[in-house]
Design a protein around this motif. Structure first.
Motif, PDB file in Angstrom:
ATOM      1  N   LEU A  33       0.830  -1.196   0.000  1.00 57.33           N
ATOM      2  CA  LEU A  33       0.000   0.000   0.000  1.00 57.33           C
ATOM      3  C   LEU A  33       0.863   1.244   0.000  1.00 57.33           C
ATOM      4  CD1 LEU A  33      -0.940   1.079   3.489  1.00 57.33           C
ATOM      5  CD2 LEU A  33      -0.344  -1.327   3.251  1.00 57.33           C
ATOM      6  N   ILE A  34       0.266   2.354  -0.405  1.00 57.74           N
ATOM      7  CA  ILE A  34       0.939   3.645  -0.362  1.00 57.74           C
ATOM      8  C   ILE A  34       0.071   4.630   0.417  1.00 57.74           C
ATOM      9  CG2 ILE A  34       2.088   3.322  -2.583  1.00 57.74           C
ATOM     10  CD1 ILE A  34       0.026   5.362  -3.719  1.00 57.74           C
ATOM     11  N   THR A  35       0.729   5.608   0.996  1.00 53.95           N
ATOM     12  CA  THR A  35       0.012   6.772   1.519  1.00 53.95           C
ATOM     13  C   THR A  35       0.279   7.922   0.572  1.00 53.95           C
ATOM     14  OG1 THR A  35       1.901   7.372   2.915  1.00 53.95           O
ATOM     15  CG2 THR A  35       0.167   6.029   3.906  1.00 53.95           C
ATOM     16  N   CYS A  36      -0.753   8.639   0.203  1.00 52.70           N
ATOM     17  CA  CYS A  36      -0.596   9.737  -0.732  1.00 52.70           C
ATOM     18  C   CYS A  36      -1.560  10.858  -0.357  1.00 52.70           C
ATOM     19  CB  CYS A  36      -0.818   9.270  -2.173  1.00 52.70           C
ATOM     20  SG  CYS A  36      -2.374   8.389  -2.449  1.00 52.70           S
ATOM     21  N   GLY A  37      -1.458  11.964  -1.047  1.00 53.87           N
ATOM     22  CA  GLY A  37      -2.262  13.134  -0.737  1.00 53.87           C
ATOM     23  C   GLY A  37      -1.404  14.383  -0.771  1.00 53.87           C
ATOM     24  N   SER A  38      -1.992  15.509  -0.436  1.00 51.43           N
ATOM     25  CA  SER A  38      -1.290  16.777  -0.512  1.00 51.43           C
ATOM     26  C   SER A  38      -0.307  16.934   0.635  1.00 51.43           C
ATOM     27  CB  SER A  38      -2.296  17.938  -0.517  1.00 51.43           C
ATOM     28  OG  SER A  38      -1.665  19.148  -0.851  1.00 51.43           O
ATOM     29  N   VAL A  39       0.546  17.929   0.517  1.00 52.47           N
ATOM     30  CA  VAL A  39       1.585  18.166   1.518  1.00 52.47           C
ATOM     31  C   VAL A  39       0.959  18.532   2.864  1.00 52.47           C
ATOM     32  CG1 VAL A  39       1.819  20.592   0.855  1.00 52.47           C
ATOM     33  CG2 VAL A  39       3.714  19.440   1.968  1.00 52.47           C
ATOM     34  N   GLY A 129       5.974   4.931  -6.219  1.00 52.31           N
ATOM     35  CA  GLY A 129       5.388   4.147  -5.140  1.00 52.31           C
ATOM     36  C   GLY A 129       4.079   3.496  -5.521  1.00 52.31           C
ATOM     37  N   ALA A 130       3.278   4.179  -6.351  1.00 55.31           N
ATOM     38  CA  ALA A 130       1.969   3.647  -6.733  1.00 55.31           C
ATOM     39  C   ALA A 130       2.071   2.500  -7.723  1.00 55.31           C
ATOM     40  CB  ALA A 130       1.113   4.764  -7.324  1.00 55.31           C
ATOM     41  N   SER A 131       3.188   2.400  -8.434  1.00 55.59           N
ATOM     42  CA  SER A 131       3.295   1.427  -9.515  1.00 55.59           C
ATOM     43  C   SER A 131       3.257  -0.014  -9.032  1.00 55.59           C
ATOM     44  CB  SER A 131       4.587   1.668 -10.304  1.00 55.59           C
ATOM     45  OG  SER A 131       5.724   1.466  -9.475  1.00 55.59           O
ATOM     46  N   THR A 132       3.565  -0.271  -7.755  1.00 53.20           N
ATOM     47  CA  THR A 132       3.560  -1.638  -7.253  1.00 53.20           C
ATOM     48  C   THR A 132       2.529  -1.862  -6.154  1.00 53.20           C
ATOM     49  OG1 THR A 132       5.299  -1.091  -5.644  1.00 53.20           O
ATOM     50  CG2 THR A 132       6.011  -1.934  -7.790  1.00 53.20           C
ATOM     51  N   ALA A 133       1.685  -0.875  -5.882  1.00 52.66           N
ATOM     52  CA  ALA A 133       0.770  -0.960  -4.736  1.00 52.66           C
ATOM     53  C   ALA A 133      -0.539  -1.652  -5.099  1.00 52.66           C
ATOM     54  CB  ALA A 133       0.494   0.431  -4.180  1.00 52.66           C
ATOM     55  N   ASP A 134      -1.122  -2.300  -4.098  1.00 57.40           N
ATOM     56  CA  ASP A 134      -2.446  -2.915  -4.232  1.00 57.40           C
ATOM     57  C   ASP A 134      -3.542  -1.977  -3.745  1.00 57.40           C
ATOM     58  OD1 ASP A 134      -1.379  -5.556  -4.969  1.00 57.40           O
ATOM     59  OD2 ASP A 134      -0.702  -5.628  -2.885  1.00 57.40           O
ATOM     60  N   LEU A 135      -3.178  -1.044  -2.864  1.00 57.87           N
ATOM     61  CA  LEU A 135      -4.165  -0.177  -2.230  1.00 57.87           C
ATOM     62  C   LEU A 135      -3.526   1.169  -1.944  1.00 57.87           C
ATOM     63  CD1 LEU A 135      -6.637  -1.074   0.606  1.00 57.87           C
ATOM     64  CD2 LEU A 135      -4.982   0.749   1.016  1.00 57.87           C
ATOM     65  N   ALA A 136      -4.322   2.232  -2.017  1.00 63.00           N
ATOM     66  CA  ALA A 136      -3.841   3.583  -1.716  1.00 63.00           C
ATOM     67  C   ALA A 136      -4.604   4.150  -0.532  1.00 63.00           C
ATOM     68  CB  ALA A 136      -4.009   4.496  -2.929  1.00 63.00           C
ATOM     69  N   VAL A 137      -3.853   4.625   0.465  1.00 62.73           N
ATOM     70  CA  VAL A 137      -4.438   5.370   1.569  1.00 62.73           C
ATOM     71  C   VAL A 137      -4.288   6.845   1.229  1.00 62.73           C
ATOM     72  CG1 VAL A 137      -4.364   5.860   4.033  1.00 62.73           C
ATOM     73  CG2 VAL A 137      -3.829   3.553   3.209  1.00 62.73           C
ATOM     74  N   LEU A 138      -5.400   7.476   0.885  1.00 67.05           N
ATOM     75  CA  LEU A 138      -5.393   8.868   0.443  1.00 67.05           C
ATOM     76  C   LEU A 138      -5.766   9.760   1.617  1.00 67.05           C
ATOM     77  CD1 LEU A 138      -5.113  10.717  -2.093  1.00 67.05           C
ATOM     78  CD2 LEU A 138      -7.585  10.513  -2.350  1.00 67.05           C
ATOM     79  N   LEU A 139      -4.789  10.532   2.095  1.00 66.46           N
ATOM     80  CA  LEU A 139      -5.037  11.380   3.252  1.00 66.46           C
ATOM     81  C   LEU A 139      -5.573  12.738   2.833  1.00 66.46           C
ATOM     82  CD1 LEU A 139      -2.774   9.307   4.469  1.00 66.46           C
ATOM     83  CD2 LEU A 139      -2.745  11.005   6.301  1.00 66.46           C
ATOM     84  N   PRO A 228     -14.957   0.437  10.136  1.00 65.11           N
ATOM     85  CA  PRO A 228     -13.723  -0.219  10.589  1.00 65.11           C
ATOM     86  C   PRO A 228     -12.605   0.796  10.832  1.00 65.11           C
ATOM     87  CG  PRO A 228     -13.909  -0.394   8.212  1.00 65.11           C
ATOM     88  CD  PRO A 228     -15.175   0.273   8.688  1.00 65.11           C
ATOM     89  N   THR A 229     -11.598   0.373  11.584  1.00 67.64           N
ATOM     90  CA  THR A 229     -10.372   1.161  11.714  1.00 67.64           C
ATOM     91  C   THR A 229      -9.528   0.963  10.460  1.00 67.64           C
ATOM     92  OG1 THR A 229      -9.142  -0.636  12.756  1.00 67.64           O
ATOM     93  CG2 THR A 229     -10.391   0.845  14.210  1.00 67.64           C
ATOM     94  N   LEU A 230      -8.454   1.725  10.361  1.00 66.93           N
ATOM     95  CA  LEU A 230      -7.577   1.597   9.205  1.00 66.93           C
ATOM     96  C   LEU A 230      -6.968   0.202   9.130  1.00 66.93           C
ATOM     97  CD1 LEU A 230      -6.007   2.723   6.794  1.00 66.93           C
ATOM     98  CD2 LEU A 230      -4.302   3.592   8.408  1.00 66.93           C
TER      99      LEU A 230
END
Length: 493
Positions: A33-39, A129-139, A228-230
């Motif tokens: 998984l990745i975490t992504c989003g704005s700064v 980072g996104a190229s190999t991820a199964d899921l994205a956590v978008l903050l 659910p929780t994260l």
């Protein structure tokens, strides 16, 4: 409330039933998984909190963080972002620049998480980072809501084939745990996600700093949230399988240690293979059967995606580095023109008509890129574009000088992805994903050549006719998919 905590944009993603550790049927594959989003939305803090609460931080590292009193928060806890920000510039500026990979596990599952930067100039690192991820956590910062960089990261993740999103509405404590604000953001993202294709989104209100709804539920501060929780969401999310589809082996090396052995080495990029299976070598189109599968220490009876193997075939065929060995019954697309979507990664952007080097796996080819559309992140519309500036997301046409071999990216990430390299600076100027093969129904002129796509039997009849007999020495045949040929001949003076 269920409408906000679980937004089902599509039923394309399925949930794997939970199995107790050690029981048959338990999915032991780690979730990437990745975490992504704005700064400044709290990506590094969230992962640091995950590592801390799941006991993935080593004792000496935890002691070192606790000793650094200058970087502790109001709760007396260490600055969790320091667990991810390893570069000196990251620690000094309090930002993420490079992609940081960390590993953690719960009693139910193991995880590989990538912390990606939020600044626009580091978008290229996020795409990596996104190229190999199964899921994205978008903050999303609950105070700021959806920003342009939030939309950009969500779009890139979607283009990279990610179909599972966790919408982490962070810093919910700074808006007094407002249920209204949480549902407002969730609804806004739901509307935007309609442009991303079939995706599944789970929205969770949380405070990464305090750990609320990260590992432990926050019933006291958010009694209105029943989802659910994260960690619970991650534990039940399926990993993407690379063993579906046809067998793919991009050839990296031809091994010939002696006259009695010739093997073709590479890492299996999709599907599975076993001795006796029929395979096709592309682009030549020759066929053979697998006689043996060899690794560094043994002979195997099968190979699956991710295995580094040497294939020995039952007959001598012409195979070189850059060729691809594929299953005979399920072959990739071959052709001279392809449609793709890409992300421009350098300040000069993508110049129309310029020849670049395209690298996909072990194969490098010259290609001309023709930009067609660019994505407007504010509206979600694709607008006509002749040039793609840095960080732009665009759709393009790729025209090759020789036969190219691809799968659609959504079918196979490895054989459907590519990078573009500037032949003058050798910089990686774009990363892209193949969407389809372009087939022109009519002949098109290309300099002093004319390209015709014809069925194989029709091409043979045309070549044997008196009409083209006098031009036979100027005609070149290129084999494409089964049952199709491409005829290339020089235009009349």
């Amino acid at each position: 409330m269920s409408t906000a905590s679980e937004i089902a944009i599509s039923a394309s993603a399925t949930i794997i039933p939970f199995a107790e550790p050690g029981r048959p049927g338990r999915d032991t594959r780690p979730l990437r998984l990745i975490t992504c989003g704005s700064v400044d939305d709290g990506k590094s803090t969230l992962i640091g909190r995950l590592l801390w609460d799941t006991k993935a931080v080593k004792e000496d590292q935890a002691a070192s963080l606790k000793r650094d009193g200058s970087r502790q928060n109001d709760l007396g806890l260490p600055d969790f972002a320091l667990l991810l920000d390893g570069l000196q510039a990251e620690r000094e500026q309090g930002i993420t620049i490079d992609v940081a990979y960390r590993y953690f596990a719960t009693d139910r599952r193991s995880f590989i998480v990538a912390d990606t930067p939020g600044h626009e100039q580091y978008t290229r690192n996020m795409a990596t980072g996104a190229s190999t991820a199964d899921l994205a956590v978008l903050l999303i910062d609950a105070r700021a809501g959806l920003l342009e960089q939030t939309r950009r990261h969500a779009t890139i993740a979607s283009l990279m084939g990610i179909r599972q999103f966790v919408l982490a509405v962070n810093k919910i404590d700074l808006v007094d745990y407002s249920q209204f604000r949480f549902e407002e953001i969730a609804t806004a993202f739901r509307e935007f996600a309609r442009n991303l294709g079939p995706v599944k989104v789970t929205a969770i209100p949380m405070s990464a700093l305090k750990g609320e709804n990260v590992v432990s539920p926050a019933h006291e501060t958010m009694p209105w949230y029943e989802g659910p929780t994260l960690v619970e969401t991650l534990e039940f999310s399926p990993a993407r399988s690379s063993q579906t589809g046809g067998f793919r082996l991009p050839v990296q090396r031809v091994a010939r240690p002696g006259e009695s052995f010739r093997g073709y080495q590479g890492t299996v990029a999709g599907g599975a293979i076993k001795p006796g299976d029929a395979v096709t070598i592309l682009p030549s189109g020759e066929t053979a059967h697998v006689r043996q599968i060899v690794t560094f220490d043994l002979v195997r009876n099968a190979a699956v995606a991710g295995d580094a193997v040497t294939l020995v075939l039952d007959r001598q065929v012409d195979v070189a580095r850059g060729d691809m060995i594929v299953s005979e019954e399920s072959q990739p697309m071959t052709g001279l023109s392809f449609a793709a979507k890409l992300v421009a990664l350098q300040p000069e952007g993508i110049e129309p008509g310029k020849r670049y080097w395209l690298k996909a796996g072990s194969r490098s080819q010259r290609v001309v890129v023709e930009p067609q559309n660019a994505l407007d992140l504010a509206t979600g519309r694709w607008n006509p574009a002749l040039h793609l500036p840095m960080n732009a997301i665009g759709s393009v046409r790729l025209d090759f000088e020789e036969m190219a071999i691809f799968d659609a990216y959504l079918d196979n990430r490895t054989t459907g992805a590519f990078i573009l390299i500037d032949p003058e600076t050798h910089n990686t100027i774009a990363g892209g994903m193949i969407t389809a093969r372009v087939t022109d129904e009519t002949a098109t002129e290309d300099g002093d050549r004319v390209l015709l796509s014809l069925p194989a039997d029709l091409a043979e009849k045309l070549l044997s006719s008196d009409l083209l007999a006098q031009h036979r020495d100027r005609i070149k045949i290129c084999k494409l998919n089964a049952g199709e040929a491409k005829t290339v001949f020089s235009a009349e003076e």
